[in-house]
Scaffold this motif. Structure first.
Motif, PDB file in Angstrom:
ATOM      1  N   GLN A 111       8.815   5.517   0.324  1.00  0.00           N
ATOM      2  CA  GLN A 111      10.549   5.876   0.743  1.00  0.00           C
ATOM      3  C   GLN A 111      11.415   6.382  -0.020  1.00  0.00           C
ATOM      4  O   GLN A 111      12.223   7.041   0.211  1.00  0.00           O
ATOM      5  N   ASP A 112      11.182   5.889  -1.438  1.00  0.00           N
ATOM      6  CA  ASP A 112      12.047   6.606  -2.408  1.00  0.00           C
ATOM      7  C   ASP A 112      11.738   8.071  -2.617  1.00  0.00           C
ATOM      8  O   ASP A 112      12.857   8.635  -2.584  1.00  0.00           O
ATOM      9  N   GLN A 157       2.326  -2.344  -0.040  1.00  0.00           N
ATOM     10  CA  GLN A 157       3.910  -2.483   0.145  1.00  0.00           C
ATOM     11  C   GLN A 157       4.476  -1.881  -1.183  1.00  0.00           C
ATOM     12  O   GLN A 157       5.609  -0.948  -0.775  1.00  0.00           O
ATOM     13  N   LEU A 158       4.080  -1.618  -2.356  1.00  0.00           N
ATOM     14  CA  LEU A 158       4.608  -0.893  -3.387  1.00  0.00           C
ATOM     15  C   LEU A 158       4.311   0.607  -3.293  1.00  0.00           C
ATOM     16  O   LEU A 158       5.326   1.269  -3.346  1.00  0.00           O
ATOM     17  N   GLN A 159       3.255   1.083  -2.554  1.00  0.00           N
ATOM     18  CA  GLN A 159       3.065   2.403  -2.097  1.00  0.00           C
ATOM     19  C   GLN A 159       4.129   2.843  -1.128  1.00  0.00           C
ATOM     20  O   GLN A 159       4.674   3.970  -1.113  1.00  0.00           O
ATOM     21  N   VAL A 160       4.379   1.871   0.040  1.00  0.00           N
ATOM     22  CA  VAL A 160       5.282   2.227   0.852  1.00  0.00           C
ATOM     23  C   VAL A 160       6.799   2.253   0.360  1.00  0.00           C
ATOM     24  O   VAL A 160       7.383   3.339   0.824  1.00  0.00           O
ATOM     25  N   GLU A 161       6.976   1.318  -0.529  1.00  0.00           N
ATOM     26  CA  GLU A 161       8.477   1.549  -1.275  1.00  0.00           C
ATOM     27  C   GLU A 161       8.633   3.020  -1.926  1.00  0.00           C
ATOM     28  O   GLU A 161       9.479   3.612  -2.064  1.00  0.00           O
ATOM     29  N   GLN A 162       7.598   3.240  -2.808  1.00  0.00           N
ATOM     30  CA  GLN A 162       7.539   4.442  -3.572  1.00  0.00           C
ATOM     31  C   GLN A 162       7.482   5.931  -2.595  1.00  0.00           C
ATOM     32  O   GLN A 162       8.217   6.560  -2.893  1.00  0.00           O
ATOM     33  N   GLU A 193       0.269  -6.327  -1.492  1.00  0.00           N
ATOM     34  CA  GLU A 193       1.072  -6.197  -2.270  1.00  0.00           C
ATOM     35  C   GLU A 193       1.156  -4.723  -2.720  1.00  0.00           C
ATOM     36  O   GLU A 193       2.203  -3.933  -2.953  1.00  0.00           O
ATOM     37  N   GLU A 243      13.575   9.657   0.501  1.00  0.00           N
ATOM     38  CA  GLU A 243      14.863   9.549   0.307  1.00  0.00           C
ATOM     39  C   GLU A 243      15.283  10.603  -0.750  1.00  0.00           C
ATOM     40  O   GLU A 243      16.338  11.452  -0.612  1.00  0.00           O
TER      41      GLU A 243
END
Length: 177
Positions: free
Chosen positions: A88-89, A81-86, A78, A92
């Motif tokens: 990706q943001d 996954q949060l680091q990956v989302e961060q 988890e 972007e």
């Protein structure tokens, strides 16, 4: 057999199980049971029980080596996954930012240049620039800006010489006259 070990039941004796063997009931989904039977036959096992027993033993060994402990690593998964989302943001945001705009969002980057001793900002900045880490970022930003300015005829590029401010059209006419 000692008194500490479980005794063989009458049923286990009647069906001919050895004293080291016991009966364990398993109630799987019918589809899974059929798949296991097919796999057991394909791999040459005499029974589904022997096949399942071997699979269980293999899984136990793998779990002991840390290969199957997903539930134990669930929090780490988890977190990643949060680091990956961060990230990706951040990617972007970087793609949507203006050329030449540099944003440093990773604390690890900045803290790399700090020590246990206090340092003035200019010394930290000097260490950052001397490290060469920013060279690629700055180079890309400057290069993008130069190409944009060249499209607007504000700067010129000449192979072997480099970049310069574009001549003003009025100046060119005066020089040519």
């Amino acid at each position: 057999m000692s008194n500490d070990e479980p005794q063989q039941t009458e049923w286990e004796s009647e069906v001919g199980l050895s004293e080291e063997t016991t009966y364990v009931a398993l109630y799987p989904n019918r589809k899974h049971a059929e798949e296991w039977m097919t796999e057991a036959e394909e791999q040459g096992y005499g029974s589904r029980s022997k096949y399942l027993y071997e699979l269980i033993q293999e899984a136990r060994a793998a779990r002991q080596e840390g290969f199957l402990a997903y539930s134990q690593n669930e929090s780490k998964v988890e977190e990643l996954q949060l680091q990956v989302e961060q990230l990706q943001d951040e990617l972007e945001n970087a793609q949507n930012s203006e050329p030449g705009e540099i944003e440093i969002a990773h604390e690890e980057f900045v803290t790399t240049f700090l020590t246990e001793n206090y340092q003035p900002l200019n010394k930290v900045l000097h260490q950052v620039t001397d490290s060469g880490v920013l060279t690629g970022i700055v180079k890309d930003a400057v290069e993008d800006q130069l190409f944009d300015l060249a499209e607007e005829n504000k700067v010129e590029y000449k192979q072997g010489y480099g970049w310069r401010l574009a001549h003003n059209n009025a100046d060119e006419e005066v020089v040519e006259a």
